[in-house]
Design an enzyme around this catalytic site. Sequence first.
Site, PDB file in Angstrom:
ATOM      1  N   ASN A 145       0.591  -1.180   0.510  1.00  0.00           N
ATOM      2  CA  ASN A 145      -0.242   0.076  -0.427  1.00  0.00           C
ATOM      3  C   ASN A 145       0.865   1.324  -0.216  1.00  0.00           C
ATOM      4  OD1 ASN A 145      -2.897  -1.192   0.360  1.00  0.00           O
ATOM      5  ND2 ASN A 145      -1.911  -2.336   2.511  1.00  0.00           N
ATOM      6  N   ASN A 146       1.846   1.535   0.687  1.00  0.00           N
ATOM      7  CA  ASN A 146       3.003   2.277   0.345  1.00  0.00           C
ATOM      8  C   ASN A 146       3.459   3.220  -0.799  1.00  0.00           C
ATOM      9  OD1 ASN A 146       3.625   1.758   3.372  1.00  0.00           O
ATOM     10  ND2 ASN A 146       5.387   1.254   2.953  1.00  0.00           N
ATOM     11  N   ARG A 255       0.589 -10.135   0.165  1.00  0.00           N
ATOM     12  CA  ARG A 255       0.909  -9.007   0.116  1.00  0.00           C
ATOM     13  C   ARG A 255       0.933  -9.608  -2.353  1.00  0.00           C
ATOM     14  NH1 ARG A 255       5.774  -7.205   1.727  1.00  0.00           N
ATOM     15  NH2 ARG A 255       6.724  -6.830  -0.025  1.00  0.00           N
ATOM     16  N   GLU A 258      -2.231  -5.095  -4.633  1.00  0.00           N
ATOM     17  CA  GLU A 258      -2.590  -3.656  -4.699  1.00  0.00           C
ATOM     18  C   GLU A 258      -3.240  -3.073  -6.447  1.00  0.00           C
ATOM     19  OE1 GLU A 258       1.165  -3.559  -6.587  1.00  0.00           O
ATOM     20  OE2 GLU A 258       0.170  -4.643  -4.991  1.00  0.00           O
ATOM     21  N   ASP A 259      -2.609  -3.670  -7.547  1.00  0.00           N
ATOM     22  CA  ASP A 259      -2.528  -2.998  -8.422  1.00  0.00           C
ATOM     23  C   ASP A 259      -4.426  -2.919  -8.887  1.00  0.00           C
ATOM     24  OD1 ASP A 259      -2.389  -5.951  -8.453  1.00  0.00           O
ATOM     25  OD2 ASP A 259      -1.049  -5.300  -9.695  1.00  0.00           O
ATOM     26  N   GLY A 294       0.068 -20.393  -9.099  1.00  0.00           N
ATOM     27  CA  GLY A 294      -1.279 -20.103  -8.152  1.00  0.00           C
ATOM     28  C   GLY A 294      -1.128 -18.540  -8.243  1.00  0.00           C
ATOM     29  N   HIS A 295      -0.315 -17.520  -8.877  1.00  0.00           N
ATOM     30  CA  HIS A 295      -0.848 -16.795  -9.167  1.00  0.00           C
ATOM     31  C   HIS A 295      -1.761 -16.053  -9.725  1.00  0.00           C
ATOM     32  CE1 HIS A 295       0.279 -11.632  -9.754  1.00  0.00           C
ATOM     33  NE2 HIS A 295      -0.099 -12.301 -10.531  1.00  0.00           N
ATOM     34  N   ARG A 299      -5.251 -13.669  -7.342  1.00  0.00           N
ATOM     35  CA  ARG A 299      -5.657 -12.879  -7.787  1.00  0.00           C
ATOM     36  C   ARG A 299      -7.669 -12.690  -8.132  1.00  0.00           C
ATOM     37  NH1 ARG A 299      -2.165  -8.596  -8.535  1.00  0.00           N
ATOM     38  NH2 ARG A 299      -2.563  -7.849 -11.060  1.00  0.00           N
TER      39      ARG A 299
END
Length: 331
Positions: A145-146, A255, A258-259, A294-295, A299
């Site tokens: 989130n940074n 982790r 965020e996108d 597993g990406h 997502r």
Amino acid sequence: MRGSWFNLNRRTVQRFKQLAITPAGSVRINLLLLCCVGFTLVLLASLASSSIGWSYDRASDDRFSDSRKGYAILINTWKRNYLLKQSIAHYSKCQGLDSIHIVWSEPDPPSDSLKKYMNHVITSNSIGGRTIELKFDINKEDSLNNRFKPIPDLRSDAVFSIDDDVIFRCSSVEFAFHVWRSAPDAMVGYVPRIHSLDQKSGSRDHYMYGGWWSVWWTGTYSMVLSKAAFFHKKYLSMYTNEMPASIREYVTRNRNCEDIAMSFLVANATDAPPIWIKGKISEIGSTGISSLGGHSEKRTRCVNRFVAEYGKMPLVSTTMKAVDSRYTWFW
């Protein structure tokens, strides 16, 4: 002299007549005509490009004299200084650049030698009296989130979010910036992705996340990833202060995504799709989390979690793609 000129013209005409009566001569004339037509088209395209003012000549372009008309680059990095140096060295040459903000979430602060190198590169690439601002945005917590925290005193409205391991030509970045200026509330980026209803689940409210091959196969997308995208700086504040806190907590804990969260935020605010820019991407780093097993499943879980948080699916699909017609012969 005059007589010799007429004689030369007469001989030339006779030669063309001789060529025209033979098959080989006919082929030669056709090839000559094609060459002339091709040269004429190239010349007209060049004149048209200059006449409409779409030139990126550093010496003559003054469209970015006002800093608010430029853009800020927001680079996300993590313990890859060698890649960060390459990125800074490249993007600091881009004409419309106003400032560079490096999202730093490492436990140790950036070294003095790194800062010295960065400032030297930027000074070397600053020409024509322009000044590029460089800042390290230091974060105590390591969270994805940074990269979307508000930036105090940001001079430009446009933010170009980029990862430290991807490079685009400056001409491509400038084109994307111009597209963004025509639709400043939209996300404008190079890496499209898509969501779709999961037909196998039997549920009308369960969605799947589709990667590049899904976009290629369908010609449709509903997201552009923030690893290479323009958006308005107001979305940084909205992401941090207005988006449901549970989404930010989910991103920190897993982790990932965020996108996708930023794509949901912009789509929910605009009720409109993003804009995909055609551009050649150069990846200078090693493979990231997208290459792990597993990406896609992770997502997909993010998409459905965010739908539940918003109470609806805000993403809007589209088939529109922006191309720079000066460098594209076949659209």
